[in-house]
Design a protein around this motif. Structure first.
Motif, PDB file in Angstrom:
ATOM      1  N   ALA B  88       0.855  -1.200   0.000  1.00  0.00           N
ATOM      2  CA  ALA B  88       0.000   0.000   0.000  1.00  0.00           C
ATOM      3  C   ALA B  88       0.884   1.240   0.000  1.00  0.00           C
ATOM      4  O   ALA B  88       2.025   1.205   0.488  1.00  0.00           O
ATOM      5  N   THR B  89       0.363   2.296  -0.569  1.00  0.00           N
ATOM      6  CA  THR B  89       1.082   3.571  -0.514  1.00  0.00           C
ATOM      7  C   THR B  89       0.077   4.720  -0.492  1.00  0.00           C
ATOM      8  O   THR B  89      -1.057   4.570  -0.948  1.00  0.00           O
ATOM      9  N   GLU B  90       0.521   5.845   0.060  1.00  0.00           N
ATOM     10  CA  GLU B  90      -0.316   7.057   0.036  1.00  0.00           C
ATOM     11  C   GLU B  90       0.083   7.892  -1.165  1.00  0.00           C
ATOM     12  O   GLU B  90       1.278   8.023  -1.457  1.00  0.00           O
ATOM     13  N   HIS B  91      -0.913   8.439  -1.847  1.00  0.00           N
ATOM     14  CA  HIS B  91      -0.616   9.263  -3.024  1.00  0.00           C
ATOM     15  C   HIS B  91      -1.632  10.411  -3.114  1.00  0.00           C
ATOM     16  O   HIS B  91      -2.797  10.244  -2.750  1.00  0.00           O
ATOM     17  N   VAL B  92      -1.160  11.544  -3.592  1.00  0.00           N
ATOM     18  CA  VAL B  92      -2.011  12.746  -3.666  1.00  0.00           C
ATOM     19  C   VAL B  92      -2.233  13.136  -5.125  1.00  0.00           C
ATOM     20  O   VAL B  92      -1.343  12.986  -5.961  1.00  0.00           O
ATOM     21  N   GLY B  93      -3.427  13.618  -5.411  1.00  0.00           N
ATOM     22  CA  GLY B  93      -3.731  14.118  -6.758  1.00  0.00           C
ATOM     23  C   GLY B  93      -4.774  15.221  -6.676  1.00  0.00           C
ATOM     24  O   GLY B  93      -5.435  15.397  -5.651  1.00  0.00           O
ATOM     25  N   GLY B  94      -4.918  15.948  -7.747  1.00  0.00           N
ATOM     26  CA  GLY B  94      -5.879  17.060  -7.763  1.00  0.00           C
ATOM     27  C   GLY B  94      -7.308  16.559  -7.910  1.00  0.00           C
ATOM     28  O   GLY B  94      -7.595  15.757  -8.796  1.00  0.00           O
ATOM     29  N   GLY B  95      -8.201  17.020  -7.056  1.00  0.00           N
ATOM     30  CA  GLY B  95      -9.620  16.672  -7.151  1.00  0.00           C
ATOM     31  C   GLY B  95     -10.398  17.833  -7.747  1.00  0.00           C
ATOM     32  O   GLY B  95      -9.821  18.702  -8.403  1.00  0.00           O
ATOM     33  N   PHE B  96     -11.710  17.862  -7.486  1.00  0.00           N
ATOM     34  CA  PHE B  96     -12.550  18.950  -8.020  1.00  0.00           C
ATOM     35  C   PHE B  96     -12.362  20.225  -7.198  1.00  0.00           C
ATOM     36  O   PHE B  96     -12.192  21.312  -7.739  1.00  0.00           O
ATOM     37  N   ALA B  97     -12.384  20.059  -5.858  1.00  0.00           N
ATOM     38  CA  ALA B  97     -12.309  21.233  -4.988  1.00  0.00           C
ATOM     39  C   ALA B  97     -10.921  21.451  -4.411  1.00  0.00           C
ATOM     40  O   ALA B  97     -10.528  22.575  -4.140  1.00  0.00           O
ATOM     41  N   ASP B  98     -10.195  20.381  -4.199  1.00  0.00           N
ATOM     42  CA  ASP B  98      -8.921  20.467  -3.485  1.00  0.00           C
ATOM     43  C   ASP B  98      -8.132  19.200  -3.804  1.00  0.00           C
ATOM     44  O   ASP B  98      -8.609  18.341  -4.549  1.00  0.00           O
ATOM     45  N   LYS B  99      -6.969  19.059  -3.208  1.00  0.00           N
ATOM     46  CA  LYS B  99      -6.174  17.839  -3.376  1.00  0.00           C
ATOM     47  C   LYS B  99      -6.883  16.680  -2.673  1.00  0.00           C
ATOM     48  O   LYS B  99      -7.514  16.870  -1.628  1.00  0.00           O
ATOM     49  N   ILE B 100      -6.756  15.502  -3.254  1.00  0.00           N
ATOM     50  CA  ILE B 100      -7.282  14.286  -2.616  1.00  0.00           C
ATOM     51  C   ILE B 100      -6.081  13.408  -2.265  1.00  0.00           C
ATOM     52  O   ILE B 100      -5.202  13.203  -3.098  1.00  0.00           O
ATOM     53  N   ARG B 101      -6.061  12.927  -1.004  1.00  0.00           N
ATOM     54  CA  ARG B 101      -4.991  12.015  -0.594  1.00  0.00           C
ATOM     55  C   ARG B 101      -5.601  10.637  -0.352  1.00  0.00           C
ATOM     56  O   ARG B 101      -6.529  10.502   0.455  1.00  0.00           O
ATOM     57  N   LEU B 102      -5.099   9.643  -1.057  1.00  0.00           N
ATOM     58  CA  LEU B 102      -5.629   8.277  -0.923  1.00  0.00           C
ATOM     59  C   LEU B 102      -4.549   7.327  -0.434  1.00  0.00           C
ATOM     60  O   LEU B 102      -3.358   7.542  -0.700  1.00  0.00           O
ATOM     61  N   LEU B 103      -4.986   6.295   0.270  1.00  0.00           N
ATOM     62  CA  LEU B 103      -4.123   5.165   0.616  1.00  0.00           C
ATOM     63  C   LEU B 103      -4.590   4.020  -0.271  1.00  0.00           C
ATOM     64  O   LEU B 103      -5.735   3.576  -0.165  1.00  0.00           O
ATOM     65  N   VAL B 104      -3.732   3.571  -1.176  1.00  0.00           N
ATOM     66  CA  VAL B 104      -4.126   2.562  -2.167  1.00  0.00           C
ATOM     67  C   VAL B 104      -3.391   1.262  -1.875  1.00  0.00           C
ATOM     68  O   VAL B 104      -2.183   1.275  -1.600  1.00  0.00           O
ATOM     69  N   ALA B 105      -4.131   0.155  -1.915  1.00  0.00           N
ATOM     70  CA  ALA B 105      -3.522  -1.152  -1.612  1.00  0.00           C
ATOM     71  C   ALA B 105      -3.715  -2.120  -2.765  1.00  0.00           C
ATOM     72  O   ALA B 105      -4.764  -2.117  -3.424  1.00  0.00           O
ATOM     73  N   VAL B 106      -2.683  -2.950  -3.009  1.00  0.00           N
ATOM     74  CA  VAL B 106      -2.772  -4.009  -4.034  1.00  0.00           C
ATOM     75  C   VAL B 106      -2.305  -5.321  -3.416  1.00  0.00           C
ATOM     76  O   VAL B 106      -1.670  -5.331  -2.358  1.00  0.00           O
ATOM     77  N   ASP B 107      -2.612  -6.421  -4.109  1.00  0.00           N
ATOM     78  CA  ASP B 107      -2.198  -7.723  -3.570  1.00  0.00           C
ATOM     79  C   ASP B 107      -0.707  -7.965  -3.823  1.00  0.00           C
ATOM     80  O   ASP B 107      -0.053  -7.178  -4.513  1.00  0.00           O
ATOM     81  N   ALA B 108      -0.190  -9.059  -3.272  1.00  0.00           N
ATOM     82  CA  ALA B 108       1.253  -9.332  -3.346  1.00  0.00           C
ATOM     83  C   ALA B 108       1.726  -9.562  -4.773  1.00  0.00           C
ATOM     84  O   ALA B 108       2.860  -9.219  -5.119  1.00  0.00           O
ATOM     85  N   ALA B 109       0.849 -10.121  -5.613  1.00  0.00           N
ATOM     86  CA  ALA B 109       1.234 -10.393  -7.008  1.00  0.00           C
ATOM     87  C   ALA B 109       1.102  -9.152  -7.885  1.00  0.00           C
ATOM     88  O   ALA B 109       1.433  -9.208  -9.074  1.00  0.00           O
ATOM     89  N   LEU B 110       0.640  -8.069  -7.313  1.00  0.00           N
ATOM     90  CA  LEU B 110       0.418  -6.797  -8.026  1.00  0.00           C
ATOM     91  C   LEU B 110      -0.564  -6.973  -9.189  1.00  0.00           C
ATOM     92  O   LEU B 110      -0.436  -6.332 -10.232  1.00  0.00           O
ATOM     93  N   GLU B 111      -1.516  -7.865  -8.989  1.00  0.00           N
ATOM     94  CA  GLU B 111      -2.486  -8.130 -10.065  1.00  0.00           C
ATOM     95  C   GLU B 111      -3.865  -7.569  -9.753  1.00  0.00           C
ATOM     96  O   GLU B 111      -4.612  -7.203 -10.663  1.00  0.00           O
ATOM     97  N   GLN B 112      -4.201  -7.532  -8.469  1.00  0.00           N
ATOM     98  CA  GLN B 112      -5.533  -7.064  -8.074  1.00  0.00           C
ATOM     99  C   GLN B 112      -5.437  -5.932  -7.056  1.00  0.00           C
ATOM    100  O   GLN B 112      -4.587  -5.961  -6.161  1.00  0.00           O
ATOM    101  N   ILE B 113      -6.345  -4.975  -7.219  1.00  0.00           N
ATOM    102  CA  ILE B 113      -6.400  -3.876  -6.248  1.00  0.00           C
ATOM    103  C   ILE B 113      -7.161  -4.363  -5.014  1.00  0.00           C
ATOM    104  O   ILE B 113      -8.180  -5.046  -5.136  1.00  0.00           O
ATOM    105  N   LYS B 114      -6.646  -4.006  -3.837  1.00  0.00           N
ATOM    106  CA  LYS B 114      -7.346  -4.357  -2.591  1.00  0.00           C
ATOM    107  C   LYS B 114      -8.384  -3.299  -2.233  1.00  0.00           C
ATOM    108  O   LYS B 114      -9.318  -3.554  -1.485  1.00  0.00           O
TER     109      LYS B 114
END
Lengths: 210, 204
Positions: B88-114
């Motif tokens: 998992a990692t935290e990443h920031v990007g521009g949203g509609f009103a302000d920046k959005i910060r998400l914590l995104v997780a994937v499986d060990a094989a990097l094939e499926q998003i958690k």
């Protein structure tokens, strides 16, 4: 100017009590003076953030009024606004840090509106109209009255909006599940509509009472 | 001239010093607590994203560098037996009103998003803020960890590379999808080259 006090109403009451009561209704920041419109429109979609914003504003108002009143005899005319802003900014930063530490979820929910208390003209208005001219106790009573009046008005707006937008109060469902939520009430348009209607009602009852 | 200047401004200078000390003192008292709140929130969200592995799931915090040379913090999730079950990692990007910060997780094989958790967002109430709702978020769970794209119509129950946008909040939906896509690229870069990964690692 907005925020000037009407001395005729103090007759028969101690000055501090008159100041306290005046802020609650007669000179209510939102319904009577239309001050602090930014948080009024932005954080009243639900009761919890409205109450928190009211408490934070009251805290800043009380602290800044006390400090400004204590140093009123030292203020130099053309630097007084700078001193007010400096005082308010310091206490807003303290309020922001306290919210981040003890109410982190609410701090995130209120986002930039807590730091924006610095530019709330209610606070600088009371520093100019009352605290820089009155003693500490009168200034404290004035800040409490204005702060509580502001909080009360925010909560009235938030009650109407949360009830119609979510059928709930304090996130607890009140209206039956069959109630169709008015999504517009969560949006700025809902804030303007509610404020307009409540201002109209307050004017109506005030005129009727005269 | 100097005397006149000092006579007029001594109060401003004294007040600046006093308020500076006040703010510094309060910040000093509360800084650890504020940091701890952020860590607790992140850990809660990590546990929620990897909830199928139960309370025994542990997370190792690591730092590495992405292809642009930026330092990135990411988390390796391990089950009770110490096997890697995802990243998992935290990443920031521009949203509609302000920046959005998400914590995104994937499986060990990097094939499926958690899945993802919203760490910070000021999107429009009633519209863009629905990026936190399960109805929208669940589309990402078990979606292929490739390049997701946003459509305005479709079936949200189908787990493929198509994300059905929130009605009235297409920009927020696209922003979230972009952040998730970028996060996956970053995780793939970081985990593909373990030799370049910085030594700093601590178990949580």
């Amino acid at each position: 100017m907005a925020g000037q006090t009407d001395n005729s109403t103090t007759a028969g009451r101690p000055a501090w009590l008159a100041h306290l009561i005046r802020g609650l209704w007669q000179e209510n920041a939102i319904f009577r003076q239309l001050l602090g419109m930014c948080p009024t429109l932005a954080v009243t979609a639900a009761l919890k953030p409205a109450l928190t914003m009211g408490a934070a504003t009251t805290f800043v108002l009380v602290c800044s009024n006390l400090v400004v009143s204590a140093m009123r005899k030292l203020l130099v005319g053309h630097l007084r606004i700078l001193m007010f802003t400096l005082t308010i900014a310091a206490f807003v930063t303290v309020a922001d840090l306290l919210l981040q530490a003890f109410l982190p979820e609410m701090s995130e929910r209120l986002g930039p509106y807590v730091p924006l208390i610095i530019v709330n003209c209610l606070i600088i208005g009371r520093a100019e109209a009352c605290a820089s001219r009155q003693g500490v106790w009168t200034s404290l009573a004035d800040a409490l009255g204005m702060g509580l009046g502001f909080t009360l008005a925010l909560c009235i707006l938030a009650t109407v909006r949360e009830l119609l937008a979510d059928g709930a109060l304090f996130e607890i469902a009140i209206l039956p599940a069959s109630f169709e939520n008015w999504n517009v009430m969560k949006l700025p348009a809902g804030a303007f509509l509610t404020l307009g209607i409540l201002l109209g009602l307050s004017n109506h009852f005030l005129r009727k009472g005269k | 001239m100097v005397a006149r200047f000092l006579k007029q401004t001594w109060l401003v200078m004294a007040a600046s010093l006093a308020f500076g000390l006040l703010v510094a003192a309060v910040d000093g008292q509360l800084r650890d607590r504020i940091k701890q709140n952020a860590i607790e929130k992140r850990n809660r969200e990590l546990r929620s994203l990897f909830q199928e592995f139960g309370q025994e799931c542990r997370f190792a915090e690591q730092t590495g560098q992405d292809k642009q040379g930026n330092d990135v913090t990411y988390f390796t999730a391990m089950d009770a037996r110490g096997r890697i079950v995802g990243y998992a990692t935290e990443h920031v990007g521009g949203g509609f009103a302000d920046k959005i910060r998400l914590l995104v997780a994937v499986d060990a094989a990097l094939e499926q998003i958690k899945g993802y958790a919203v760490m910070k967002s000021n999107e429009t109430p009633g519209f863009g803020d629905k990026i936190t709702n399960a109805e929208f978020r669940d589309q990402f769970v078990q979606a292929p960890a490739g390049k997701l794209k946003v459509e305005t119509r479709g079936d949200r129950a189908v787990k493929d590379e198509t994300i059905v946008a929130i009605t009235g909040a297409t920009i927020s939906s696209e922003a979230v999808t972009k952040i998730v896509n970028e996060s996956i690229v970053i995780i793939k870069e970081l985990t593909a080259e373990p030799a370049e990964t910085a030594a700093s690692e601590k178990a949580m």
